[in-house]
Write an enzyme that holds these catalytic residues in place. Structure first.
Site, short mmCIF file in Angstrom:
data_model
loop_
_atom_site.label_atom_id
_atom_site.label_comp_id
_atom_site.label_asym_id
_atom_site.label_seq_id
_atom_site.Cartn_x
_atom_site.Cartn_y
_atom_site.Cartn_z
N TYR A 94 -4.12 -0.53 -14.35
CA TYR A 94 -3.00 -1.43 -14.56
C TYR A 94 -3.19 -2.24 -15.84
CZ TYR A 94 1.32 -3.18 -12.59
OH TYR A 94 2.64 -3.42 -12.36
N ASP A 209 1.99 -10.80 -3.50
CA ASP A 209 3.35 -10.30 -3.50
C ASP A 209 3.40 -9.15 -2.50
OD1 ASP A 209 2.29 -8.08 -4.84
OD2 ASP A 209 3.22 -8.56 -6.77
N CYS A 210 4.54 -8.49 -2.38
CA CYS A 210 4.67 -7.50 -1.29
C CYS A 210 3.70 -6.33 -1.46
CB CYS A 210 6.12 -7.01 -1.18
SG CYS A 210 6.73 -6.03 -2.57
N ASP A 228 1.81 -0.72 -7.38
CA ASP A 228 3.23 -1.04 -7.25
C ASP A 228 3.90 -0.29 -6.10
OD1 ASP A 228 3.18 -2.84 -9.35
OD2 ASP A 228 3.73 -1.33 -10.84
N HIS A 263 10.77 -3.12 -2.39
CA HIS A 263 9.96 -3.90 -1.46
C HIS A 263 9.14 -2.96 -0.58
CE1 HIS A 263 8.82 -7.43 0.81
NE2 HIS A 263 9.24 -6.89 1.95
N HIS A 275 4.95 -8.43 6.49
CA HIS A 275 5.11 -8.34 5.03
C HIS A 275 5.03 -9.70 4.37
CE1 HIS A 275 9.75 -9.21 4.86
NE2 HIS A 275 9.19 -9.85 5.85
#
Length: 309
Positions: A94, A209-210, A228, A263, A275
């Site tokens: 990443y 984050d999710c 991601d 998501h 989540h």
């Protein structure tokens, strides 16, 4: 720049910024060493947090002791890739920018070919050799194991030698030899963070984050998955939606499930979703029935495997 371009993160969690100018004045506590991640998070209100996403300021985060490859330096910033976070943005890992002060060059840093200590507590204190607190580390921080003890274990850190309480860690023969958990193990790993505020780009127990949430709990169970959500959907074993089991990742798309994936969450069982939803919300378990998520559910992916204890 040293001969090797291998560096190691030397702060509890380094934020991976989109570009050097992405960091704002309010982000000072997150771009220095020592950093004060709690102060940074406390200082930001809803709009400041939302701006991390809306202005595309943050890409991801990297934990203490994780290696990065430095591609170039620009002033006090380094452009890096993170090999442990697979991404189609760059086959090497990443990409993003980290302040140089949060990185230590170490060509010999190695988590693959020796024993490691893995932080299993929500957070754990790193102590000096004299047992003085040095910093607070995130869940899933992994460091080379030097010596086992009944109360404390000795680990190598980017800054030297440190101690962790034995109760806060598990010990493995190497980063690739971690125990493989099953679907219920993934659920249990996620449940401990109920109530934790969402953080765009978050990859630590200070805020997820999710997709950072699903990445972390899978990693805790021995599975390294893409960073991601849309790539997580493609890389795992595809599961029919009427055959999902606890621990499977569920994906949600715009246009009532027909558009692009935006998501990801973890199937909890009994029609429920575990989540990290969005800015202003916290990690939660909800019933899918009757929600926007029920309409947007488009795919499921499985990374876990059945295990025998």
């Amino acid at each position: 720049m040293p001969t090797s371009n291998k560096y190691v993160v030397n702060v509890p969690v380094a934020t991976l910024w989109t570009k050097p100018e992405s960091a704002r004045d309010i982000d000072k506590e997150a771009t220095t060493k020592p950093l004060n991640i709690e102060a940074w998070l406390t200082k930001m209100d809803y709009d400041n947090r939302l701006d991390l996403c809306e202005a595309n300021r943050v890409q991801s985060q990297v934990l203490f002791g994780q290696a990065v490859q430095v591609l170039e330096e620009s002033g006090v910033w380094a452009k890096v890739v993170v090999p442990e976070q697979p991404s189609k943005k760059d086959e090497r890992g990443y990409p993003g920018w980290i302040p140089v002060c949060q990185l230590t060059p170490d060509a010999d840093w190695d988590l693959a070919n020796g024993p490691v200590a893995v932080v299993n507590s929500g957070k754990a204190i790193l102590y000096s050799s004299g047992r003085e607190p040095v910093m607070e580390l995130s869940y899933q921080t992994i460091l080379p194991l030097q010596e086992k003890g009944s109360e404390y274990i000795t680990v190598k850190t980017p800054d030297g030698i440190g101690l962790l309480k034995a109760e806060d860690v598990s010990m493995r023969t190497g980063i690739d030899n971690r125990r493989k958990g099953n679907g219920q193990d993934i659920v249990e790993a996620g449940k401990q963070f109920l109530g934790l505020p969402y953080l765009w780009g978050g990859m630590s127990s200070y805020g997820y984050d999710c997709s950072g949430f699903s990445y972390s709990v899978c990693r805790a169970n021995g599975y390294t998955i893409p960073r991601d959500a849309h790539e997580q959907a493609d890389a795992g074993a595809e599961i029919e939606l009427d055959k999902i089991q606890p621990g499977d990742l569920l994906f949600f798309a715009y246009e009532d499930g027909k558009g692009s994936i935006h998501h990801v969450g973890i199937y909890y069982g009994d029609g429920k979703l575990l989540h990290s939803p969005k800015t202003g919300k916290t990690v939660e378990i909800i019933d899918l029935e009757g929600t926007i998520y029920e309409k947007e559910l488009c795919a499921a992916s499985r990374y876990w495997q059945e295990t025998e204890e």
